[in-house]
Design a protein around this motif. Structure first.
Motif, PDB file in Angstrom:
ATOM      1  N   SER A  70       3.942  -4.035   0.970  1.00  0.00           N
ATOM      2  CA  SER A  70       3.527  -5.444   0.951  1.00  0.00           C
ATOM      3  C   SER A  70       2.026  -5.623   1.118  1.00  0.00           C
ATOM      4  O   SER A  70       1.560  -6.739   1.357  1.00  0.00           O
ATOM      5  CB  SER A  70       4.269  -6.223   2.052  1.00  0.00           C
ATOM      6  OG  SER A  70       5.659  -6.168   1.844  1.00  0.00           O
ATOM      7  N   PRO A  72      -1.652  -6.369   0.281  1.00  0.00           N
ATOM      8  CA  PRO A  72      -2.320  -7.077  -0.815  1.00  0.00           C
ATOM      9  C   PRO A  72      -3.629  -6.429  -1.247  1.00  0.00           C
ATOM     10  O   PRO A  72      -4.253  -6.874  -2.210  1.00  0.00           O
ATOM     11  CB  PRO A  72      -2.590  -8.452  -0.196  1.00  0.00           C
ATOM     12  CG  PRO A  72      -2.795  -8.159   1.261  1.00  0.00           C
ATOM     13  CD  PRO A  72      -1.878  -7.001   1.585  1.00  0.00           C
ATOM     14  N   ASP A  73      -4.050  -5.376  -0.539  1.00  0.00           N
ATOM     15  CA  ASP A  73      -5.376  -4.795  -0.766  1.00  0.00           C
ATOM     16  C   ASP A  73      -5.322  -3.440  -1.449  1.00  0.00           C
ATOM     17  O   ASP A  73      -6.282  -2.663  -1.373  1.00  0.00           O
ATOM     18  CB  ASP A  73      -6.114  -4.663   0.569  1.00  0.00           C
ATOM     19  CG  ASP A  73      -5.354  -3.810   1.595  1.00  0.00           C
ATOM     20  OD1 ASP A  73      -4.130  -3.630   1.424  1.00  0.00           O
ATOM     21  OD2 ASP A  73      -5.992  -3.334   2.553  1.00  0.00           O
ATOM     22  N   THR A 106       7.510 -10.641  -2.698  1.00  0.00           N
ATOM     23  CA  THR A 106       7.770  -9.217  -2.874  1.00  0.00           C
ATOM     24  C   THR A 106       9.243  -8.941  -2.633  1.00  0.00           C
ATOM     25  O   THR A 106       9.802  -9.411  -1.635  1.00  0.00           O
ATOM     26  CB  THR A 106       6.928  -8.397  -1.866  1.00  0.00           C
ATOM     27  OG1 THR A 106       5.541  -8.676  -2.081  1.00  0.00           O
ATOM     28  CG2 THR A 106       7.175  -6.907  -2.046  1.00  0.00           C
TER      29      THR A 106
END
Length: 295
Positions: A70, A72-73, A106
């Motif tokens: 999960s 985001p980077d 997700t």
């Protein structure tokens, strides 16, 4: 070895490294408008239920794919790989029901794709695939998973011995993945013998060999032995994420050795591995190695 079942280890840090490399190699290959054959010498079951009894026994995925799921980077190549695994988790279930998610959500991490399923997600429909799996139960599951696709052959045979019969391919483009369990020390010698014959029969092929980082001299020697078989260039990447146990044993990391790698692979991995090691590190000394002999 017929006692080995990959379901116990699915989605662990070694799978993440292996499948990151596999994804990048296949992305490069499909980028050219020429068909090629995908050969998997130890294909496994095709997919793994992470909530099942086997995966839950050691829950190795928690220190692997779960650490990336999960975030985001993620850098581009890792984001691409994780997106493929998320897509695999959106397949219809046994009742034909596809999970429905709101935009931007997700999916839950319930399944992990084996190497053949990652290849299937990346390669055009109708692409030639030759999938070897010696364990009869896993071979049956794999055959059911691929549903009798005309260009996909699931072979309940020894992949070490079967590889030579697939080379040279028609047309003359192929990617081979070899990732045995290495539970038998003889596997190290079989890798070398099989790769030597493969390169002699089809020097232009792309060959990927996965190996474990364990306390065995054969594991330490394997990359150097493979270097001697790669007249047209190679790339070697290794990731160490944990320490051995108090007896000096355990899977501390893994490596991938690629013969005839895509020219883009070194740059991509060099950019992604610092992030990946940091994300999967289980001790302060986690590290990576990447080295290359260009063609």
């Amino acid at each position: 070895m017929l006692a080995y079942r990959h379901a116990f280890h699915a989605g662990n840090h070694a799978d993440v490294l292996k499948h990151l490399v596999l994804t990048q190699v296949l992305r490069y290959m499909v980028g050219k408008d020429k068909p090629f054959r995908y050969i998997d010498t130890h294909a496994g079951a095709g997919g793994y239920l992470l909530k099942g009894a086997q995966a839950q026994k050691t829950a190795e995925y928690r220190e692997g794919i779960n650490q990336l799921w999960s975030r985001p980077d993620l850098p581009p190549a890792l984001a691409d790989f994780v997106q493929l695994v998320q897509t695999f988790n959106l397949q219809p279930d046994e009742n034909g029901v596809t999970p429905q998610l709101e935009k931007g959500m997700t999916p839950p991490l319930a399944l992990y794709p084996g190497s053949p399923s990652i290849a299937r997600l990346l390669m055009p429909r109708g692409s030639a695939m030759r999938l070897f799996e010696l364990h009869p139960s896993d071979a049956r599951t794999l055959a059911a998973h691929f549903g009798g696709e005309r260009q996909v052959q699931v072979l309940n045979e020894d992949g070490f011995a079967g590889l030579k019969g697939q080379l040279p391919p028609t047309p003359r483009r192929a990617v081979t993945l070899m990732d045995p369990s290495y539970e038998l020390v003889a596997d190290y010698g079989k890798v070398i013998a099989s790769m030597r014959e493969a390169v002699a029969r089809f020097a232009e092929g792309v060959y990927m060999v996965w190996y474990p980082q364990v306390s065995r001299v054969e594991a330490a020697q394997l990359p150097k032995r493979l270097m001697a078989l790669a007249p047209k260039g190679w790339l070697h990447v290794r990731m160490t994420v944990s320490q051995p146990d108090e007896r000096g044993f355990g899977l501390t990391g893994s490596g991938m050795f690629i013969i005839n790698p895509p020219y883009t692979l070194h740059q991509t991995l060099a950019a992604e591995l610092p992030f990946l090691v940091d994300a999967l590190a289980q001790f302060d000394g986690a590290s990576y190695l990447i080295e290359e002999q260009p063609a």
